[in-house]
Design an enzyme around this catalytic site. Sequence first.
Site, PDB file in Angstrom:
ATOM      1  CD  GLU A  56      -1.402  -2.306   2.079  1.00 45.90           C
ATOM      2  OE1 GLU A  56      -2.208  -2.942   2.776  1.00 45.90           O
ATOM      3  OE2 GLU A  56      -0.180  -2.607   2.002  1.00 45.90           O
ATOM      4  CB  CYS A  88      -1.032  -0.522   5.263  1.00 43.85           C
ATOM      5  SG  CYS A  88       0.696  -0.962   4.936  1.00 43.85           S
ATOM      6  CB  ALA A 158      11.725 -36.955  -9.314  1.00 42.52           C
ATOM      7  CB  THR A 165      12.822 -42.879  -6.551  1.00 41.97           C
ATOM      8  OG1 THR A 165      13.328 -43.854  -5.620  1.00 41.97           O
ATOM      9  CG2 THR A 165      11.346 -42.663  -6.300  1.00 41.97           C
ATOM     10  CD1 TRP A 174      21.155 -35.206 -13.939  1.00 42.62           C
ATOM     11  CD2 TRP A 174      19.935 -34.847 -12.084  1.00 42.62           C
ATOM     12  NE1 TRP A 174      21.874 -34.393 -13.107  1.00 42.62           N
ATOM     13  CE2 TRP A 174      21.146 -34.152 -11.952  1.00 42.62           C
ATOM     14  CE3 TRP A 174      19.019 -34.776 -11.063  1.00 42.62           C
ATOM     15  CZ2 TRP A 174      21.467 -33.397 -10.852  1.00 42.62           C
ATOM     16  CZ3 TRP A 174      19.331 -34.028  -9.959  1.00 42.62           C
ATOM     17  CH2 TRP A 174      20.537 -33.342  -9.842  1.00 42.62           C
ATOM     18  NE  ARG A 188      16.363 -27.603  -4.088  1.00 42.90           N
ATOM     19  CZ  ARG A 188      17.573 -28.116  -4.250  1.00 42.90           C
ATOM     20  NH1 ARG A 188      18.600 -27.311  -4.501  1.00 42.90           N
ATOM     21  NH2 ARG A 188      17.756 -29.425  -4.161  1.00 42.90           N
ATOM     22  CG  LEU A 208      19.663 -29.869   0.414  1.00 43.89           C
ATOM     23  CD1 LEU A 208      19.428 -30.313   1.857  1.00 43.89           C
ATOM     24  CD2 LEU A 208      18.563 -30.393  -0.490  1.00 43.89           C
ATOM     25  N   GLY A 302      14.187 -38.968   1.109  1.00 48.38           N
ATOM     26  CA  GLY A 302      14.103 -40.339   0.640  1.00 48.38           C
ATOM     27  C   GLY A 302      12.744 -40.949   0.937  1.00 48.38           C
ATOM     28  CG  LEU A 305      11.982 -37.478   6.182  1.00 51.71           C
ATOM     29  CD1 LEU A 305      11.531 -37.640   7.629  1.00 51.71           C
ATOM     30  CD2 LEU A 305      13.218 -36.576   6.107  1.00 51.71           C
TER      31      LEU A 305
END
Length: 372
Positions: A56, A88, A158, A165, A174, A188, A208, A302, A305
């Site tokens: 604003e 604001c 993926a 995987t 990949w 990310r 990461l 993985g 988890l």
Amino acid sequence: MTLSTFDFQMMARAIKLAKKALYTTSPNPRVGCVITQGETIVGEGYHIQAGEPHAEVHAMRAAGENANGATAYVTLEPCSHFGRTPPCALGLINAGVKKVVIGMTDPNPKVSGRGIKMLKDAGIEVISGCLETDAKALNPGFIKRMLVKKPWVRLKMASSLDGRTAMASGESQWITGPQARADVQKYRAMSCAILTGSGTVNVDNPALVVREAQLGCSDYPLDSIRQPLRVVIDNQHSVLAENGLFNHTSPVLMVSNNERASWPHPHVSNLTLEQTGRYVDLNELLLELGKREINEVWLEAGSVLAGAFIEQNLVDELILYQAPKLLAENTQGLLKIDTLTELKQASQWQFQSVTQVGNDLKLVLTPNQECE
């Protein structure tokens, strides 16, 4: 009070403005604002970073004296409290705005209707709920953290067409193509934290971090894109200080169920939590991240988890990149969860979108609440 086609057009423009700061505003919400005189835009802006002027303010500065008697379109209820910046709602009042159209009410208890009340008490017409679904989609993490004190969790996976995987050796680079991997960088960058386990860190040696060159940003300087907090669950203390993860100086939070020695890296800290099952208490971990003003978590982990998060209903959004490949038997599967004995026990999901990214499919799903 009814909304016109022009009102919807201006709110859509404000939402588009807010998206320009997808990667920079946390822990604050993403907000856009447009100010009009009649059907002429006289000012617009968006919130870029915490501590800097809100949307604003940018719009009012651009409008100048033209804000007097104008209509303001704001994706989120104007704040009513003094934080790092003045409220604001008060700024709009002082600028002489006569009407405010709002996308959604602010879930922050410090605001939550108070900004609307402040505007109405000053004699300003207020209409709320314009393109509310789209406005809410800007800030799922901020909304969730305000309501339940936990961040929004996106699980990224993926796989091949047959749900595999990696090879039996662990080779996985990949499965998907470069376009899918570039898409991951955008998620990310949107996230306040990237969460993984020690197994992924030890096997894949990931940094990461956000690779800015893959974002394709031109609306603001790349150096304003903050690197997310990197969170690693490591009960066995198997991640060594020499791991490549620590070569980047963005912060790392090492989480385990027992105390560990201090790290030689100043950007690494420890968090000790009680253990439940294979891991630390994952719900408690999310609450702890909420305390640290983490809005959105990007879970790259993985199969074990990832399975634990799904079993405990802690995933808000599932993003699966599926490559047109078949890996067949004796390869690693997508998830490891407790054995199901009946089909009705299966975890149920709803498709939100299915798109092609390069040669891969991108599936976006959310939990099917009706089946829980």
